[in-house]
Design a protein around this motif. Structure first.
Motif, PDB file in Angstrom:
ATOM      1  N   GLY A 102     -85.832 -24.720  66.625  1.00  0.00           N
ATOM      2  CA  GLY A 102     -86.880 -23.715  66.506  1.00  0.00           C
ATOM      3  C   GLY A 102     -87.177 -23.245  65.093  1.00  0.00           C
ATOM      4  N   GLU A 103     -87.987 -22.194  65.049  1.00  0.00           N
ATOM      5  CA  GLU A 103     -88.531 -21.691  63.792  1.00  0.00           C
ATOM      6  C   GLU A 103     -87.481 -21.193  62.811  1.00  0.00           C
ATOM      7  OE1 GLU A 103     -91.538 -18.797  64.604  1.00  0.00           O
ATOM      8  OE2 GLU A 103     -92.758 -20.216  65.755  1.00  0.00           O
ATOM      9  N   HIS A 104     -86.330 -20.752  63.297  1.00  0.00           N
ATOM     10  CA  HIS A 104     -85.327 -20.224  62.374  1.00  0.00           C
ATOM     11  C   HIS A 104     -84.762 -21.312  61.452  1.00  0.00           C
ATOM     12  CE1 HIS A 104     -82.541 -21.686  65.480  1.00  0.00           C
ATOM     13  NE2 HIS A 104     -81.624 -21.689  64.532  1.00  0.00           N
ATOM     14  N   THR A 105     -85.122 -22.577  61.688  1.00  0.00           N
ATOM     15  CA  THR A 105     -84.658 -23.675  60.827  1.00  0.00           C
ATOM     16  C   THR A 105     -85.719 -24.123  59.821  1.00  0.00           C
ATOM     17  OG1 THR A 105     -85.380 -25.422  62.354  1.00  0.00           O
ATOM     18  CG2 THR A 105     -83.129 -24.540  62.649  1.00  0.00           C
ATOM     19  N   TYR A 106     -86.817 -23.402  59.729  1.00  0.00           N
ATOM     20  CA  TYR A 106     -87.881 -23.793  58.799  1.00  0.00           C
ATOM     21  C   TYR A 106     -87.356 -24.022  57.379  1.00  0.00           C
ATOM     22  CZ  TYR A 106     -91.966 -22.954  61.836  1.00  0.00           C
ATOM     23  OH  TYR A 106     -92.926 -23.021  62.807  1.00  0.00           O
ATOM     24  N   GLN A 107     -86.558 -23.091  56.883  1.00  0.00           N
ATOM     25  CA  GLN A 107     -86.073 -23.210  55.506  1.00  0.00           C
ATOM     26  C   GLN A 107     -85.194 -24.449  55.338  1.00  0.00           C
ATOM     27  OE1 GLN A 107     -86.992 -21.226  52.734  1.00  0.00           O
ATOM     28  NE2 GLN A 107     -86.130 -23.055  51.789  1.00  0.00           N
ATOM     29  N   GLN A 108     -84.334 -24.718  56.306  1.00  0.00           N
ATOM     30  CA  GLN A 108     -83.472 -25.902  56.228  1.00  0.00           C
ATOM     31  C   GLN A 108     -84.306 -27.184  56.273  1.00  0.00           C
ATOM     32  OE1 GLN A 108     -81.459 -24.255  59.633  1.00  0.00           O
ATOM     33  NE2 GLN A 108     -79.481 -24.614  58.639  1.00  0.00           N
ATOM     34  N   ARG A 109     -85.326 -27.201  57.119  1.00  0.00           N
ATOM     35  CA  ARG A 109     -86.200 -28.371  57.193  1.00  0.00           C
ATOM     36  C   ARG A 109     -86.949 -28.562  55.879  1.00  0.00           C
ATOM     37  NH1 ARG A 109     -89.558 -27.478  62.564  1.00  0.00           N
ATOM     38  NH2 ARG A 109     -88.401 -25.583  62.913  1.00  0.00           N
ATOM     39  N   GLN A 110     -87.439 -27.454  55.335  1.00  0.00           N
ATOM     40  CA  GLN A 110     -88.148 -27.524  54.067  1.00  0.00           C
ATOM     41  C   GLN A 110     -87.216 -28.053  52.977  1.00  0.00           C
ATOM     42  OE1 GLN A 110     -90.074 -23.894  52.787  1.00  0.00           O
ATOM     43  NE2 GLN A 110     -90.314 -24.651  50.701  1.00  0.00           N
ATOM     44  N   ASP A 111     -85.988 -27.557  52.932  1.00  0.00           N
ATOM     45  CA  ASP A 111     -85.018 -28.007  51.935  1.00  0.00           C
ATOM     46  C   ASP A 111     -84.761 -29.511  52.046  1.00  0.00           C
ATOM     47  OD1 ASP A 111     -84.815 -25.359  51.112  1.00  0.00           O
ATOM     48  OD2 ASP A 111     -82.873 -25.021  52.105  1.00  0.00           O
ATOM     49  N   LEU A 112     -84.603 -29.992  53.272  1.00  0.00           N
ATOM     50  CA  LEU A 112     -84.359 -31.419  53.486  1.00  0.00           C
ATOM     51  C   LEU A 112     -85.552 -32.250  53.020  1.00  0.00           C
ATOM     52  CD1 LEU A 112     -82.634 -33.729  54.627  1.00  0.00           C
ATOM     53  CD2 LEU A 112     -83.618 -33.239  56.871  1.00  0.00           C
ATOM     54  N   LEU A 113     -86.762 -31.812  53.372  1.00  0.00           N
ATOM     55  CA  LEU A 113     -87.955 -32.553  52.961  1.00  0.00           C
ATOM     56  C   LEU A 113     -88.172 -32.485  51.454  1.00  0.00           C
ATOM     57  CD1 LEU A 113     -90.380 -31.639  55.892  1.00  0.00           C
ATOM     58  CD2 LEU A 113     -89.096 -33.779  55.544  1.00  0.00           C
ATOM     59  N   GLU A 114     -87.855 -31.342  50.839  1.00  0.00           N
ATOM     60  CA  GLU A 114     -87.987 -31.244  49.383  1.00  0.00           C
ATOM     61  C   GLU A 114     -86.991 -32.157  48.671  1.00  0.00           C
ATOM     62  OE1 GLU A 114     -87.702 -27.049  48.552  1.00  0.00           O
ATOM     63  OE2 GLU A 114     -89.846 -26.733  48.931  1.00  0.00           O
ATOM     64  N   ALA A 115     -85.773 -32.262  49.177  1.00  0.00           N
ATOM     65  CA  ALA A 115     -84.785 -33.173  48.589  1.00  0.00           C
ATOM     66  C   ALA A 115     -85.263 -34.615  48.727  1.00  0.00           C
ATOM     67  CB  ALA A 115     -83.426 -32.988  49.264  1.00  0.00           C
ATOM     68  N   THR A 116     -85.821 -34.936  49.876  1.00  0.00           N
ATOM     69  CA  THR A 116     -86.354 -36.287  50.088  1.00  0.00           C
ATOM     70  C   THR A 116     -87.514 -36.547  49.145  1.00  0.00           C
ATOM     71  OG1 THR A 116     -85.653 -36.216  52.395  1.00  0.00           O
ATOM     72  CG2 THR A 116     -87.343 -37.840  51.814  1.00  0.00           C
ATOM     73  N   ARG A 117     -88.353 -35.555  48.949  1.00  0.00           N
ATOM     74  CA  ARG A 117     -89.493 -35.695  48.032  1.00  0.00           C
ATOM     75  C   ARG A 117     -89.008 -35.972  46.611  1.00  0.00           C
ATOM     76  NH1 ARG A 117     -93.004 -33.107  44.609  1.00  0.00           N
ATOM     77  NH2 ARG A 117     -95.209 -33.510  45.003  1.00  0.00           N
ATOM     78  N   ARG A 118     -87.966 -35.261  46.189  1.00  0.00           N
ATOM     79  CA  ARG A 118     -87.412 -35.502  44.845  1.00  0.00           C
ATOM     80  C   ARG A 118     -86.906 -36.941  44.721  1.00  0.00           C
ATOM     81  NH1 ARG A 118     -85.647 -30.208  45.683  1.00  0.00           N
ATOM     82  NH2 ARG A 118     -83.591 -30.891  46.395  1.00  0.00           N
ATOM     83  N   ASP A 119     -86.258 -37.426  45.766  1.00  0.00           N
ATOM     84  CA  ASP A 119     -85.782 -38.814  45.769  1.00  0.00           C
ATOM     85  C   ASP A 119     -86.946 -39.794  45.665  1.00  0.00           C
ATOM     86  OD1 ASP A 119     -83.199 -37.841  46.055  1.00  0.00           O
ATOM     87  OD2 ASP A 119     -83.068 -38.295  48.204  1.00  0.00           O
ATOM     88  N   VAL A 120     -88.026 -39.522  46.388  1.00  0.00           N
ATOM     89  CA  VAL A 120     -89.197 -40.400  46.356  1.00  0.00           C
ATOM     90  C   VAL A 120     -89.811 -40.400  44.960  1.00  0.00           C
ATOM     91  CG1 VAL A 120     -91.568 -40.687  47.216  1.00  0.00           C
ATOM     92  CG2 VAL A 120     -89.699 -40.248  48.822  1.00  0.00           C
TER      93      VAL A 120
END
Length: 151
Positions: A102-120
């Motif tokens: 649910g929504e309480h994981t938004y920040q964790q999801r964002q962090d994971l996607l931002e780390a992936t973006r940095r890798d890309v």
């Protein structure tokens, strides 16, 4: 630009443009072989995704056959994009689990996607450097072949 859009409490889909689904919502029951044809993934991969929790919400017919929906096609498209980033499968499963939480994981999801973006971005820089080396070598050989013509 790709954006994440929340379509229900449990699904985030990736949309660059509205997806062209072969069937409208409500009439969107696809067999595993239809999904194989549409996505290029193997039936084995689709079953594995379900088994590891990457696609736990697949409906079943009264005979037990998997029935995929448009939302599943959208999810598979997003997973394909994550795969192309080089994201490890374990992180994709973790993302799917956070999505279900649910929504309480938004920040964790964002962090994971931002780390992936940095890798890309780092991989893109490496590829641009590699491309520059290839262009230099190609230019060298093109010049070397033209040199005898000048003599």
């Amino acid at each position: 630009m790709t954006v994440l859009e929340t379509t229900s409490a449990t699904t985030d889909i990736c949309v660059a443009a509205p997806p062209a689904h072969p069937r409208p919502d409500g009439h969107d029951h696809y067999t595993i072989s239809e999904v194989v044809d549409r996505t290029g993934l193997s039936a084995h991969t689709l079953r594995w995704y379900e088994r590891i929790g990457l696609m736990p919400h697949i409906d079943r017919s009264h005979t037990g056959q998997r029935r995929f929906r448009n939302r599943d096609l959208d999810w598979l498209s997003f997973v394909g994009k994550l795969r192309r980033t080089g994201m490890p499968v374990a992180d994709m499963v973790r993302y799917a689990e956070m999505l279900r939480e649910g929504e309480h994981t938004y920040q964790q999801r964002q962090d994971l996607l931002e780390a992936t973006r940095r890798d890309v971005i780092a991989r893109i820089a490496e590829l641009q450097d590699t491309l520059a080396v290839l262009d230099h070598k190609i230019g060298f050989y093109a010049d070397a072949q033209r040199a005898p013509e000048r003599a």
